[in-house]
Structure formats: structure tokens, C-alpha cells
Design an enzyme around this catalytic site. Structure first.
Site, PDB file in Angstrom:
ATOM      1  N   SER A 524       0.740  -1.178  -0.061  1.00  0.00           N
ATOM      2  CA  SER A 524       0.040  -0.054  -0.108  1.00  0.00           C
ATOM      3  C   SER A 524       0.842   1.267   0.158  1.00  0.00           C
ATOM      4  O   SER A 524       0.525   2.200  -0.885  1.00  0.00           O
ATOM      5  CB  SER A 524      -0.930  -0.144   1.371  1.00  0.00           C
ATOM      6  OG  SER A 524      -2.104  -0.996   1.003  1.00  0.00           O
ATOM      7  N   ASN A 728      -6.052  -7.709  -2.487  1.00  0.00           N
ATOM      8  CA  ASN A 728      -5.584  -8.170  -1.271  1.00  0.00           C
ATOM      9  C   ASN A 728      -4.627  -7.262  -0.608  1.00  0.00           C
ATOM     10  O   ASN A 728      -4.661  -7.114   0.832  1.00  0.00           O
ATOM     11  CB  ASN A 728      -4.878  -9.617  -1.113  1.00  0.00           C
ATOM     12  CG  ASN A 728      -5.851 -10.701  -1.846  1.00  0.00           C
ATOM     13  OD1 ASN A 728      -6.860 -10.715  -1.011  1.00  0.00           O
ATOM     14  ND2 ASN A 728      -5.445 -11.337  -2.656  1.00  0.00           N
ATOM     15  N   TYR A 729      -3.788  -6.624  -1.383  1.00  0.00           N
ATOM     16  CA  TYR A 729      -2.803  -5.730  -0.766  1.00  0.00           C
ATOM     17  C   TYR A 729      -2.934  -4.255  -0.786  1.00  0.00           C
ATOM     18  O   TYR A 729      -2.513  -3.481  -0.057  1.00  0.00           O
ATOM     19  CB  TYR A 729      -1.578  -6.220  -1.303  1.00  0.00           C
ATOM     20  CG  TYR A 729      -1.034  -7.500  -1.033  1.00  0.00           C
ATOM     21  CD1 TYR A 729      -0.692  -7.742   0.215  1.00  0.00           C
ATOM     22  CD2 TYR A 729      -1.175  -8.610  -1.700  1.00  0.00           C
ATOM     23  CE1 TYR A 729      -0.139  -8.933   0.719  1.00  0.00           C
ATOM     24  CE2 TYR A 729      -0.808  -9.841  -1.296  1.00  0.00           C
ATOM     25  CZ  TYR A 729      -0.220  -9.987  -0.227  1.00  0.00           C
ATOM     26  OH  TYR A 729       0.082 -11.178   0.253  1.00  0.00           O
ATOM     27  N   ILE A 730      -3.453  -3.800  -1.731  1.00  0.00           N
ATOM     28  CA  ILE A 730      -3.484  -2.137  -2.034  1.00  0.00           C
ATOM     29  C   ILE A 730      -4.699  -1.774  -1.167  1.00  0.00           C
ATOM     30  O   ILE A 730      -5.760  -2.027  -1.506  1.00  0.00           O
ATOM     31  CB  ILE A 730      -3.652  -1.870  -3.411  1.00  0.00           C
ATOM     32  CG1 ILE A 730      -2.457  -2.281  -4.070  1.00  0.00           C
ATOM     33  CG2 ILE A 730      -4.006  -0.382  -3.579  1.00  0.00           C
ATOM     34  CD1 ILE A 730      -2.423  -2.160  -5.617  1.00  0.00           C
TER      35      ILE A 730
END
Length: 771
Positions: A524, A728-730
Site C-alpha cells: 500500500s 488483497n494488498y492495495i
DNA sequence: GTTATAACTTAGTAACGTGTAG
DNA sequence: CTACACGTTACTAAGTTATAAC
């Protein structure tokens, strides 16, 4: 690749049920020695020791019969909702049945009608969800104790096995085999994969065959006395061909048939799609029980090809409110257990037979529970911002710690932080040999002085992690120490470490901090930094391209790969050819200008210089390509036209017509020949002035540019998967802010399902929000 | 401490379905 | 309007991590 060979023989000649239950012996290791006195091998080589204990706890059935009376309140509620809907639909239904009677005479209008109906239905659903949507992110009360009430209809089972038609058979040594349906089903699973990588994989074949024989034995062997002993004598091709045929037929289905099928499917799953959580309607995720199949393990998986058995209601544990009505199990069956555990998020679970682990039925990604976990995850990652400086300072210092454990922790955290490695938990013998940070072995890192490290190992999903990178000088020295003799290939790099030690250490900085938080944080953070670099200018398409580029940086950081699609090389080639052709066209136009006015070249030599870049060979190639394409075009047109006529009982076109068409192509061919010889081009008469030609060229310029950009994007993306990091990550709020600030519609970035999943982000953020 | 268990997140890909070039 | 490339969704495998059990 120095991937350690795994013994995949453990299941050989062991009956299926036995192999599932078997425990591996625990091996005792000498664990005491003092590392710092250089006994680096105390734990080495670290054998895989995780043994699979098989509890095979028979799932007990708690009788819950007295509860059923209390359900009324909730069932009434549910019913009320149903009524509301069905009332609205009765009208539709009537018209529906009516229209069905007319169907045969007037199928076209019927399709239209159905379409309209469906549209209405969808609108209705959209309205429903709008009206009911619960903005949990605007609530400040936290649901720490789990759910208050959970009502659902259980799970959907796959259809029973339907035996093959009697003329489709397995052949053994060229003899047709009569299989009991149970075994035939398993043979079918394999036949379906015959031509795939799985089907050709010897381990897969071996595991399949073993389990196939087992099932055959359980069902008293073949029905016509043939004894199957050797895989090589089995011929699955007839079954395979039959499945291919079915696929073909499915492809050929008409639009109406498809629609019919879809409607049936929708109707069937309707009861399972939603549940009621704390009195609100929420979508269930995977309500379908996984159907039996051959286990498709990834990478060099020792168990790949084993039979994943059919799950029975008796295998399933349901989790719901005490006062919820218990879903009716399929005819003649009982549920394994009914549970009322509000602290967990699953609605149902079962134990699968490959690893004896659990599978869960849970809420959909757009549910409040998942949304809340998601928000929590990102907030935790943001919390790390406050500690990251301290953590980095500490691990840099501890790279030189006198205590080896500290040093290993420091290096490990460095790797996790800088290269986004996963924690790397221990794995058992009967899984693919993949590693993460803590499980890295000697052979996975190569050291090239002064400070280059080459990582080469298989990570999650057996995706290769290959990177040649410069590292901190001290890290390099430490890695030399971690690899010092007598360590050798097969030995753990971090012999004192495992994820739980690491995570415990991390918690001392921040509650809840674990290795995986670094991946979220760095992903992120990287996205925020990348987005900050994008200027607020240009078209939406350009901005999107920039966004995707930022997304790609993150995906690369996380090593999210995808296999290049089979058509990729071809489609790149095609795109290249297209661009070449466009350039060729541009050159022709420029030639045409010169034909009108030779002096132009003197005025702007650069503009015309590309004319000289075009070689005769290139020209011929392009000509041929165009001719080929045109020829094909007419052939196809001819075939299609006749197909249509055949269908409508009209007179067929004669070969003559085709030939007439093809004459046009011949004429073009001649033109090209002429053009090649004389170098003179002939352009549409409408383009008869320099100005008009220049305008046309401008248009071509644009097309060439966009095509080139698209092609570049395509190539750069061919091996990188953007989706995983986006999902899932940002932190989705980053994307929302980007869209708001840059005037990009959110639909361009989040698909419908992602918008639903991230509603909490879309509706809660203003444009000043930062990660 | 080590090991097992349970529950949750992350992951690539096959199947599906839709937009769009031709 | 069709074909097909391509994006999207469904599926389920494969990770991580907390916690219980030894």
C-alpha cells in the site's frame, strides 16, 4: 534449480484409507547445542517433521431437536421477505407461463420478454440490496464477540454421478471394461484431464491410478471380470473423446437454451446464496460443496492426482444460531453436527480426505464480516507506519548483534521488509517443496561479492522467486555467516528461526504485528508513492494507464505472476504486424503527397524519411499478409452465407460467386505488384490534396501511437498479475481517492464485484485521505 | 519450548460471459 | 451480427497465524 527431490513413494501400496490415517514417525533431533560457539548444525539438516496427525474425530451429532420451536420469529422474518418478493413476481410468473405456451410459434419475442424479465429481476435485486444495505463502517460499535445471530439454509451439494452411456467405456488391453459407476466416475475424472499437463504428469498418474484401483476394489472389481493392473494398458481415450463431444455440444447451444440453463441454475442456488447475519441479509460465498475430483496440486506436489472424495452431509458441520431452523439435509441423510459458535465466521465446514484438513463455507467478499476484517487489516498496516522507523533502525543495528538469534531475526525482517518475502512456515513431506523467508535453505541464495545476492526459490503456489539484488553490506556478511560450513545444500539458512518466533518478536513493537503485515504495508505504501507521482493531466485513458503502471509496481514487489496465456505470443505478433501495416499505410500516404508535390520533401525531409526505411521485403510481406487476409475473408463470407441459406432452405451460392469475389483480391494483388515495381501508389481519389493526405496521416499517427502503447502494456503485463494485489494488498481507499481526485470513474478500476467488496472504502473516504 | 489444530487470508487458473473488431 | 479475444468470476489450493495441547 536445486529443488530437493521429494520422495513421493509414501503412499505406494497403501490402501487409501490407511494412507490417510497413517502417522509419520516423529524423529528426535538434537536441539540443544550452542549456536554461537559455531555449532551451526544443531538443527541441520532440518528434516521435515511435521507429521500429519489424523484425528479422524468422528464428528459427533449434537441433538438439537428442542430448539426447533424457537425458530419461528426468524423464519417468519424470512418469510415476510419472501412474500414481498413473490408478490411482485406473481404477475411476472403469469406472463411467463403464458409466454411459454406461445414460445414455439414466436420464439423471438419470447426471448425479448425473458430478457426484460431478467432485467427487471436484476433491478429488483439491486433495489433490494440498496434498501437493505447496512453501513457497518458508519457504526462505531465493534462486534468483538462475533455474530449475534446466524440463519442460513446450509450448503448445496453437487449432483449425483450420472453413468456414461453404455457404449462409452474404458478399454484395458484393448478390451472394453465394465466398471461399477463409482469407479467409472474416477476414471472419468482422469479421462477429462488426459491431454492436460496434469494428465501427463507421472506422479499424477500414479496417485490417480492407486486411488482408482482402491475404489474399484471397494466396489468388488470390474463387472466383466477384467482385472486392471497396469496404468499403461488403460485406454481412457474413448471417455475423453466423449467429454470433448459434450463440450462441443455445449458450445453449440442456442442462446435460449443457455438462458434456460442459467435460469434453472439460478433458481437452484437461490436458497443458498443468502443468509441472515445479525438480522440482515448477507451473501454467502462458497455455498457449493466441492465436488469430487482428482486433486490438482500445484508444482511438484507429491499428492497430486489423488482422489478427492465426495462429501456427504454426514461429513458436514453446520454453524448457526441456537434458535435458527436447521436446514433439511438431503433425503435419507443427516448432518454430521450442528454447532452454535458465534466466535467463528463459517457457516459450514467439512474435513477433506487429501490432507485431513478443513474446508469452510463462509460469507462472500462483500459481506460485513469480510469487510470489517479487511478494514482491520489495512488499519493495522497503517499502524505499522508509526513503528517502521524504529523497527528498521533496530534491525539495522541487530545485523551486527553478538547473539546469533538476534542477527537472524534482523536479517529475516530485513528480507521481509525489503523484498516482501512471506514468513515461510515449515512444510511437511507430502506437500510441494516451497519456501518463504524462515524456511529458506542454503541453495536458495547465492552470494556474489561485494554485496549481490541471487534469490532463486519456489514460493507459494510453486511460483519462482528469482531476483539478483544488491543488499546491505552487513546483510551480505551475515548471509555468508549463515551459509558457513559445515552448512551445505539442504540446510536451513535461518536455523534458529521460525515464523512464530519472528512474530512474537514483532509483537513487541506493536500488538498484532506479524510478518504478513509488512507485505500489506509495503504494497500500500508503494502504491501511495506511485500514485503521488502521477500528474493530474491527460485523458482518462492515460490516467488509467498510469494507475495500472503503479499497480504493476506493487504486483512486481509482491512477485504476483501469471502464466502467459497460450495465445499471447501470437497476439503480440499480430499486434506488431498491425502496427507495421499502419506504418506502411502512413508511408504510402506520404508517397502520395510527394506524387502530388515533390517539393514537399525539401521542406520537411524528416517527415518523409521513413519512406526510405521501408524495405522491399517488408513491403512484400505486408502485401502478402493483406492478400491472405482478404482471401480468407471472402472464403469465410462464402461459407457463412451458404450455411445460412442451407438453414433457411434457400438456393446455395455457386462457386462462381466466390470466384467473382476473389477476383477483387486478384486485382488488388496486381495493384500491389504494380506499386512495387513502379514505386507509385494509388490512393483513394477522395484524398486528392496534400492537406487531406496530411490530415489522414495525422489520424494514422494517433492510431499507431495508441496501438504501440497498448502493445507495450500488454507485453509488460503478460507475466504480471495485477489482480491479486488489487484485491488483497492495495488499500482500496487509495484507489478511491485517486479516482475522486483525477476524475476517473471508479468502474474503470474496480469491477462490479470489487466495488461491492470495497463499498466501505468507496463510501467512507474523501480526497484528502492518505494511506 | 514444540507440535497440532483451527480458522482465516492470499493465490493462480479454468470456466464463463461480454464487449468489440471485423 | 458473429467470432473471438479478453476481462471477470468461480473455484479451490496454498499460504499465515493464533491458540490449544503436549
Amino acid at each position: 534449480m536445486t529443488k530437493a527431490e521429494m520422495s513421493s513413494s509414501s503412499d505406494e501400496s497403501v490402501p487409501l484409507s490407511e494412507s490417510i490415517k497413517r502417522k509419520h514417525e516423529n524423529i528426535n533431533y538434537d536441539l540443544d547445542s550452542d549456536y554461537d560457539s559455531d555449532d551451526a548444525l544443531s538443527k541441520q539438516p532440518k528434516k521435515k517433521k511435521k507429521s500429519k496427525k489424523h484425528k479422524n474425530k468422528k464428528i459427533k451429532i449434537k441433538e438439537e431437536s428442542e430448539e426447533s420451536d424457537d425458530d419461528e420469529a426468524i423464519s417468519k422474518k424470512l418469510e415476510k421477505k419472501k412474500k414481498k418478493k413473490s408478490k411482485e413476481k406473481t404477475v411476472e410468473k403469469e406472463t411467463d407461463s403464458l409466454s411459454k405456451t406461445i414460445k414455439k410459434e414466436n420464439s423471438k419475442s419470447n426471448v425479448k420478454k425473458e430478457e426484460e424479465e431478467e432485467e427487471q429481476q436484476q433491478q429488483q435485486q439491486a433495489e433490494d440490496s440498496k434498501e437493505e444495505s447496512y453501513k457497518w463502517w458508519e457504526d462505531d460499535k465493534t462486534n468483538d464477540e462475533g455474530w449475534k445471530s446466524l440463519v442460513h439454509n446450509g450448503v448445496m451439494f453437487p449432483p449425483d454421478y450420472k453413468p456414461l452411456p453404455s457404449h462409452i467405456k474404458l478399454y484395458y488391453d484393448s478390451q472394453p471394461v465394465e466398471l461399477p459407476p463409482e469407479a467409472e466416475e474416477v476414471a472419468g475424472f482422469y479421462a477429462a484431464l488426459l491431454e492436460t499437463d496434469h494428465g501427463k504428469n507421472p506422479v499424477f498418474q500414479k496417485n490417480f491410478f492407486h486411488d482408482f484401483l482402491q475404489v474399484l476394489k471397494e466396489n468388488k472389481g470390474t463387472l466383466n471380470g477384467i482385472e486392471i493392473k497396469s496404468f499403461d494398458k488403460c485406454d481412457f481415450s474413448k471417455i475423453h473423446a466423449y467429454f470433448e463431444l459434450l463440450k462441443e455440444e455445449k458450445k453449440k447451444m442456442s442462446a435460449q437454451e443457455r438462458k434456460q440453463l442459467r435460469l434453472e441454475r439460478q433458481k437452484e442456488e437461490e436458497p443458498y446464496k443468502f443468509c441472515e447475519l445479525n438480522g440482515r441479509r448477507e451473501q454467502v460465498g462458497n455455498f457449493r460443496v466441492e465436488p469430487p475430483d482428482l486433486f490438482r496440486g500445484r508444482g511438484k506436489h507429491p499428492k497430486t492426482g489423488k482422489l478427492k472424495r465426495r462429501v456427504q452431509p454426514e461429513d458436514i458441520v453446520l454453524n448457526l444460531s441456537k434458535d435458527a431452523p436447521i436446514p433439511v439435509p438431503p433425503e435419507g441423510h443427516k448432518w454430521g453436527e450442528i454447532r452454535h459458535d458465534p466466535t467463528v465466521q463459517w457457516l459450514a465446514m467439512w474435513r477433506e480426505n487429501i490432507f485431513d484438513s478443513f474446508k469452510y463455507v463462509r460469507l462472500a467478499a462483500n459481506s460485513s464480516l469480510k469487510g470489517q476484517s479487511d478494514l482491520k487489516k489495512f488499519e493495522k498496516a497503517r499502524e505499522l507506519k508509526k513503528h517502521i522507523d524504529t523497527i528498521r533502525k533496530d534491525y539495522r543495528r541487530n545485523l551486527k548483534s553478538k547473539i546469533m538469534l538476534e542477527r537472524q531475526k534482523a536479517v529475516a525482517i530485513y528480507l521481509i521488509d525489503v523484498f516482501a518475502l512471506r514468513a515461510g512456515g515449515e512444510k511437511s513431506e507430502d506437500e510441494a517443496d516451497t519456501v518463504g523467508c524462515c524456511s529458506l535453505r542454503y541453495e536458495h541464495v547465492t552470494l556474489q561479492p561485494p554485496n549481490i545476492v541471487v534469490f532463486d526459490f519456489l514460493g507459494k503456489d510453486s511460483i519462482r522467486f528469482y531476483q539478483e539484488v544488491e543488499v546491505d553490506k552487513q546483510v551480505f556478511k551475515d548471509l555468508i555467516i549463515f551459509k558457513r560450513p559445515p552448512k551445505q545444500p539442504g540446510h536451513q539458512l535461518f536455523d534458529r528461526l521460525d515464523p512464530s518466533i519472528l512474530n512474537k518478536f514483532l509483537q513487541s513493537y506493536m500488538p498484532g504485528l506479524t510478518a504478513k503485515v509488512f507485505r500489506t504495508y509495503n504494497a500500500s505504501k508503494t502504491m501511495q508513492d506511485q500514485l503521488d507521482l502521477i500528474p493530474n493531466e491527460g485523458s482518462v485513458a492515460e490516467k488509467l494507464l498510469r494507475y495500472n503502471a503503479a499497480n504493476r509496481t506493487v504486483a512486481i514487489l509482491c512477485n504476483h505472476q501469471r502464466s502467459v496465456t497460450k495465445g499471447h505470443a501470437q497476439s503480440v505478433q499480430k499486434a506488431n504486424a498491425r502496427i507495421k501495416e499502419l506504418i506502411w499505410q502512413r508511408i504510402r500516404l506520404k508517397k502520395a503527397i510527394l506524387q502530388l508535390d515533390k517539393k514537399q520533401r525539401k521542406k520537411n525531409p524528416k517527415y518523409f524519411s521513413e519512406i526510405d526505411d521501408l524495405t522491399k521485403e517488408d513491403e512484400i510481406e505486408i502485401h502478402e499478409k493483406i492478400i491472405e487476409r482478404e482471401t480468407e475473408k471472402y472464403h469465410r463470407k462464402f461459407l457463412r452465407e451458404n450455411d445460412k441459406r442451407k438453414f433457411e432452405d434457400e438456393e446455395l451460392l455457386e462457386e462462381k460467386v466466390l470466384n467473382e469475389w476473389l477476383e477483387k483480391v486478384e486485382a488488388l494483388k496486381e495493384e500491389f505488384k504494380e506499386e512495387l515495381k513502379t514505386g507509385k501508389v494509388e490512393i483513394k481519389p477522395a484524398l486528392n490534396t496534400v492537406e487531406k493526405l496530411e490530415k489522414q496521416i495525422e489520424r494514422l499517427d494517433l492510431r499507431i501511437e495508441t496501438s504501440s502503447i497498448q502493445l507495450k502494456d500488454k507485453q509488460e503485463n503478460s507475466e504480471v498479475s495485477l489482480g491479486t494485489s488489487k484485491i488483497n494488498y492495495i488499500d482500496p481507499r487509495l484507489s478511491v481517492v485517486f479516482c475522486k481526485k483525477f476524475g476517473v470513474p471508479i468502474e474503470k478500476i474496480f469491477t462490479k464485484s470489487l466495488r461491492e467488496k470495497f463499498t466501505w472504502a468507496i463510501e467512507s473516504v474523501d480526497e484528502n485521505w492518505r494511506f
